[in-house]
Design an enzyme around this catalytic site. Structure first.
Site, PDB file in Angstrom:
ATOM      1  N   ASP A  18       0.865  -1.184   0.000  1.00 23.31           N
ATOM      2  CA  ASP A  18       0.000   0.000   0.000  1.00 23.31           C
ATOM      3  C   ASP A  18       0.895   1.226   0.000  1.00 23.31           C
ATOM      4  OD1 ASP A  18      -2.413   1.553   0.323  1.00 23.31           O
ATOM      5  OD2 ASP A  18      -1.827   1.875   2.399  1.00 23.31           O
ATOM      6  N   SER A  19       0.265   2.389  -0.193  1.00 27.53           N
ATOM      7  CA  SER A  19       1.010   3.634  -0.128  1.00 27.53           C
ATOM      8  C   SER A  19       1.465   3.950   1.305  1.00 27.53           C
ATOM      9  CB  SER A  19       0.140   4.776  -0.645  1.00 27.53           C
ATOM     10  OG  SER A  19      -1.081   4.807   0.073  1.00 27.53           O
ATOM     11  N   TYR A  50      -0.669   8.445  -2.542  1.00 25.52           N
ATOM     12  CA  TYR A  50      -0.723   8.072  -3.953  1.00 25.52           C
ATOM     13  C   TYR A  50      -1.944   8.708  -4.630  1.00 25.52           C
ATOM     14  CZ  TYR A  50       2.746   4.209  -3.631  1.00 25.52           C
ATOM     15  OH  TYR A  50       3.877   3.445  -3.496  1.00 25.52           O
ATOM     16  N   GLY A  51      -2.926   9.059  -3.808  1.00 24.94           N
ATOM     17  CA  GLY A  51      -4.254   9.419  -4.319  1.00 24.94           C
ATOM     18  C   GLY A  51      -4.323  10.639  -5.202  1.00 24.94           C
ATOM     19  N   CYS A  81      -3.774  -1.118  -1.970  1.00 25.80           N
ATOM     20  CA  CYS A  81      -4.091   0.291  -2.221  1.00 25.80           C
ATOM     21  C   CYS A  81      -5.093   0.407  -3.381  1.00 25.80           C
ATOM     22  CB  CYS A  81      -2.795   1.005  -2.588  1.00 25.80           C
ATOM     23  SG  CYS A  81      -2.987   2.730  -2.985  1.00 25.80           S
ATOM     24  N   THR A  83      -5.859   3.086  -5.064  1.00 22.16           N
ATOM     25  CA  THR A  83      -5.311   3.929  -6.128  1.00 22.16           C
ATOM     26  C   THR A  83      -4.368   3.119  -7.022  1.00 22.16           C
ATOM     27  OG1 THR A  83      -5.452   5.813  -4.618  1.00 22.16           O
ATOM     28  CG2 THR A  83      -4.108   6.096  -6.589  1.00 22.16           C
ATOM     29  N   GLU A 160      -5.535   9.601   9.457  1.00 21.59           N
ATOM     30  CA  GLU A 160      -4.156   9.480   9.960  1.00 21.59           C
ATOM     31  C   GLU A 160      -3.958  10.325  11.213  1.00 21.59           C
ATOM     32  OE1 GLU A 160      -1.018   9.201   7.194  1.00 21.59           O
ATOM     33  OE2 GLU A 160      -2.078   7.622   6.120  1.00 21.59           O
ATOM     34  N   CYS A 192     -11.247   3.203  -0.584  1.00 14.29           N
ATOM     35  CA  CYS A 192      -9.928   3.688  -0.179  1.00 14.29           C
ATOM     36  C   CYS A 192      -9.577   2.953   1.102  1.00 14.29           C
ATOM     37  CB  CYS A 192      -9.975   5.198   0.056  1.00 14.29           C
ATOM     38  SG  CYS A 192      -8.476   5.865   0.803  1.00 14.29           S
ATOM     39  N   THR A 193      -8.307   2.594   1.225  1.00 16.26           N
ATOM     40  CA  THR A 193      -7.877   1.788   2.370  1.00 16.26           C
ATOM     41  C   THR A 193      -8.258   2.372   3.728  1.00 16.26           C
ATOM     42  OG1 THR A 193      -5.785   2.961   2.116  1.00 16.26           O
ATOM     43  CG2 THR A 193      -5.892   0.704   1.270  1.00 16.26           C
ATOM     44  N   HIS A 194      -8.286   3.702   3.814  1.00 18.40           N
ATOM     45  CA  HIS A 194      -8.526   4.339   5.110  1.00 18.40           C
ATOM     46  C   HIS A 194     -10.001   4.384   5.515  1.00 18.40           C
ATOM     47  CE1 HIS A 194      -4.484   5.660   4.277  1.00 18.40           C
ATOM     48  NE2 HIS A 194      -4.403   6.355   5.400  1.00 18.40           N
TER      49      HIS A 194
END
Ligand code: DGL
Length: 283
Positions: A18-19, A50-51, A81, A83, A160, A192-194
Site C-alpha cells: 500500500d502507499s 498516492y491518491g 491500495c 489507487t 491518519e 480507499c484503504t482508510h
C-alpha cells in the site's frame, strides 16, 4: 518443478503493499480469513499519498515495490491500495509470473451483488475516482447499474490524525456524502484503504438503508480462492506453532517506521514488534 520446490512455494509469504498504513485494513482481513498464511507487508510511507499522483508515477512506484517483494520470495501479491489497484494493476500483472490481485474488482463485484435499486456510490481518492475503474468493473457485472463517484481527499489525513469520530470529520463526511445520498444510492463502496476506519461515522450519516461495502473483505476471500485454485495454500502443519508465530507477519516501510508501528498496533490484533525501513528507490 520438483515436489520439494512446490512445498517450499506453498510455505512462502503473500506480499501485500500500500502507499502507507491504510493497507493494514486489508492485511487485517487477510489475517482473519487466512490465518495459516504468512504476510510480508510494505507501506510506502515516504511517498504517500498516492491518491493525487499520476498513473505513470503510480506504475513506477508499484514496479519498485513488486521488485522488493520478489526479494522476499512471495508466492502471490495483493495490491491493497485502491489507487494503485486502479492505476497500475493492469500494467504490472502483464509483467509477472506469480498471481497478483487488487481490491477494486472484488469490491465492485460485491457491490453489484448487493444493490437492489441499481444505484451504487463509490468514494475514494481523486485518482481512483477519476480513473473510472470502479464504474468499469461494476458495469462489467451489470451494465444497467448507475454508479456515482465522489473523491474524498480530506478523509485520509483525518484518519491518519486519528479523528475517527471528531465533529470536524463528521461535518466533512456530511458534505462529501450529501450528493451521493441525494441520488438515492442503496450501496456505498468504501473505495480507499482508510475509509473502513470511518465506517461507524459513515454509517451514522448514510443510515441503515445504505449497505457499506468494504472491498478488503471480498479481496481476502478472493485471495483464498486464488491460492486454492493455484495449489498455493500454506499446508496446515504450520498451525501448531501458535498465532502469530515468529516471522509469520513481517512489515517494511520506506520511512517513519515508528509511526507506522504505532498505527499498526492500533489496527492489528497483535503487537507489531519491528518494522524494517528500506530504501525503495534502490529497487
Ligand atoms: N491507500 C490509498 C488508497 O487506497 C489511500 C492513501 C493515499 O492516497 O495514498 O487509495
Amino acid at each position: 518443478m520438483k515436489v520439494t520446490d512446490a512445498a517450499m512455494i506453498r510455505r512462502a509469504p503473500i506480499g501485500v503493499f500500500d502507499s502507507g498504513v491504510g493497507g493494514l485494513t486489508v492485511a487485517r482481513e487477510i489475517i482473519r480469513n487466512l490465518p495459516n498464511e504468512k504476510i510480508v507487508y510494505f507501506g510506502d510511507t515516504a511517498r504517500v499519498p498516492y491518491g493525487s499522483k499520476s498513473k505513470d508515477t503510480i506504475i513506477r512506484f508499484s514496479r519498485q515495490i513488486i521488485r522488493f517483494l520478489r526479494t522476499q520470495n512471495v508466492k502471490a501479491i495483493v495490491i491493497a491500495c485502491n489507487t494503485a489497484s486502479a492505476l497500475a494493476l493492469d500494467e504490472v500483472e502483464k509483467e509477472l509470473d506469480i498471481p497478483i490481485i487488487g481490491v477494486l474488482k472484488p469490491g465492485a463485484k460485491t457491490a453489484a451483488e448487493t444493490t437492489k435499486n441499481g444505484k451504487i456510490g463509490v468514494i475514494g481518492t481523486e485518482s481512483t475516482i477519476n480513473s473510472g475503474m470502479y464504474r468499469k468493473f461494476i458495469c462489467e457485472q451489470n451494465p444497467d447499474i448507475r454508479v456515482y463517484g465522489k473523491a474524498c481527499p480530506l478523509f485520509v489525513p483525518l484518519v491518519e490524525e486519528g479523528w475517527l469520530k471528531d465533529p470536524v470529520t463528521e461535518e466533512v463526511a456530511r458534505r462529501y456524502l450529501n450528493d451521493l445520498l441525494q441520488e438515492g444510492i442503496d450501496s456505498l463502496i468504501l473505495g480507499c484503504t482508510h475509509y473502513p476506519l470511518l465506517r461507524s461515522l459513515i454509517r451514522k450519516i448514510a443510515g441503515d438503508s445504505v449497505s457499506l461495502v468494504n472491498p478488503a473483505y471480498e479481496t481476502a476471500r478472493e485471495l483464498g480462492e486464488l491460492l486454492k485454485s493455484e495449489g498455493l495454500e500454506n499446508p496446515e502443519d504450520e498451525k501448531d506453532k501458535g498465532r502469530p508465530y515468529p516471522g509469520q507477519y513481517r512489515f517494511f516501510v520506506s520511512d517513519a517506521a515508528d509511526k507506522f508501528g504505532r498505527f499498526a498496533n492500533s489496527i492489528l490484533p497483535f503487537e507489531v514488534e519491528t518494522t524494517g525501513k528500506i530504501n525503495i528507490e534502490e529497487y
